[in-house]
Scaffold this active site. Structure first.
Site, PDB file in Angstrom:
ATOM      1  N   SER A 138       0.060   6.266   3.215  1.00  0.00           N
ATOM      2  CA  SER A 138       1.382   5.661   3.111  1.00  0.00           C
ATOM      3  C   SER A 138       2.250   6.107   4.289  1.00  0.00           C
ATOM      4  O   SER A 138       1.957   5.753   5.425  1.00  0.00           O
ATOM      5  CB  SER A 138       2.011   6.006   1.755  1.00  0.00           C
ATOM      6  OG  SER A 138       3.204   5.291   1.555  1.00  0.00           O
ATOM      7  N   HIS A 193       0.468  -0.092   1.682  1.00  0.00           N
ATOM      8  CA  HIS A 193       0.588  -0.698   0.341  1.00  0.00           C
ATOM      9  C   HIS A 193       0.767  -2.216   0.445  1.00  0.00           C
ATOM     10  O   HIS A 193       1.600  -2.798  -0.253  1.00  0.00           O
ATOM     11  CB  HIS A 193       1.774  -0.106  -0.424  1.00  0.00           C
ATOM     12  CG  HIS A 193       1.819   1.380  -0.482  1.00  0.00           C
ATOM     13  ND1 HIS A 193       0.873   2.128  -1.142  1.00  0.00           N
ATOM     14  CD2 HIS A 193       2.708   2.273   0.054  1.00  0.00           C
ATOM     15  CE1 HIS A 193       1.180   3.416  -1.026  1.00  0.00           C
ATOM     16  NE2 HIS A 193       2.268   3.520  -0.292  1.00  0.00           N
TER      17      HIS A 193
END
Length: 245
Positions: free
Chosen positions: A130, A166
């Site tokens: 991330s 994501h």
């Protein structure tokens, strides 16, 4: 060789069972009892995240440590006043997820950005999930995700171009929707967009492999071409195959 593994989402911080991507990092290092340091600055040195790191990589027989700037939690804490020699002695550095803008500001204030680059040039594997995936690029797309403000940030610049994590996330579908809309308006550069449960490996700034450990996950080259936004999926190797001896 200078290597970076950018993980769109998953791994020890979010998966309940031992993750294939953590085993893959251990395989990439390819040495007995490798040394790996966790940098959890994006989460403000969240204690639960640090505990999960020690559990996951300790079980892989790694020599584990962490470098905190806020919360000095962990059994092998590296002092932030003298971190460079330690980082340069590592086999891998893993950056966790969280608030990227805040982490970048802290790193630049303390000179960790310079130390990361030196470690990379010396062959230390850099990895992260991330925020820890996006930070290595020239441009990071790390929220907030309201239309007109996709959180475009200046990353560390070790890898060219922009990165988003994501990408196909059913719980935060506006990430992809807003990225495509803002790119169509010409406000976001061409982007490497990585799904949850997918990761991309770079060697000397060249993308050499995309891996996934979920059947629908991969990474995409997203760009504006002739007035249209194109999403070109990369062919992902199932991570189970990459771990076969």
């Amino acid at each position: 060789m200078r290597r970076i593994l950018a993980i769109g989402g998953g791994g020890f911080t979010t998966e309940k069972e031992p993750s294939l991507v953590d085993a893959y990092i251990h395989r990439l290092i390819d040495k007995p009892r490798p040394r790996i340091c966790f940098v959890a600055t994006p989460s403000g040195d969240n204690r639960a995240q640090i505990d999960k790191f020690y559990e996951a990589y300790g079980s892989l027989d790694c020599e584990v440590s962490n470098l905190p700037f806020f919360n000095g939690w962990g059994p092998n804490v590296i002092p932030y006043t003298d971190f460079k020699p330690h980082l340069l002695s590592q086999d891998a550095i893993f950056v966790g997820g969280g608030h990227l803008r805040s982490a970048l500001a802290v790193w630049r204030e303390w000179g960790l950005d310079v130390a990361m680059k030196e470690a990379w040039n010396r062959g230390v594997l850099l990895a992260g999930m991330s925020a820890g995936a996006m930070c290595w690029f020239e441009t990071a797309l790390g929220g907030p995700f309201e239309q007109g403000n996709y959180g475009v940030q200046r990353g560390l610049g070790l890898l060219p171009g922009a990165c988003a994590a994501h990408y196909h996330n059913a719980h935060v579908s506006e990430r992809r929707v807003n990225l495509l809309a803002e790119m169509h308006r010409g406000l976001i550069p061409s982007t490497l967009a990585i799904d949850d449960f997918a990761a991309v490996l770079f060697e000397d700034q060249q993308l050499v492999k995309t891996v996934s450990w979920a059947s629908t996950s991969t990474a995409y080259r997203v760009r504006q071409q002739n007035g249209c936004v194109e999403e070109a999926p990369l062919t992902a190797v199932p991570l189970q195959e990459s771990l076969i001896v």
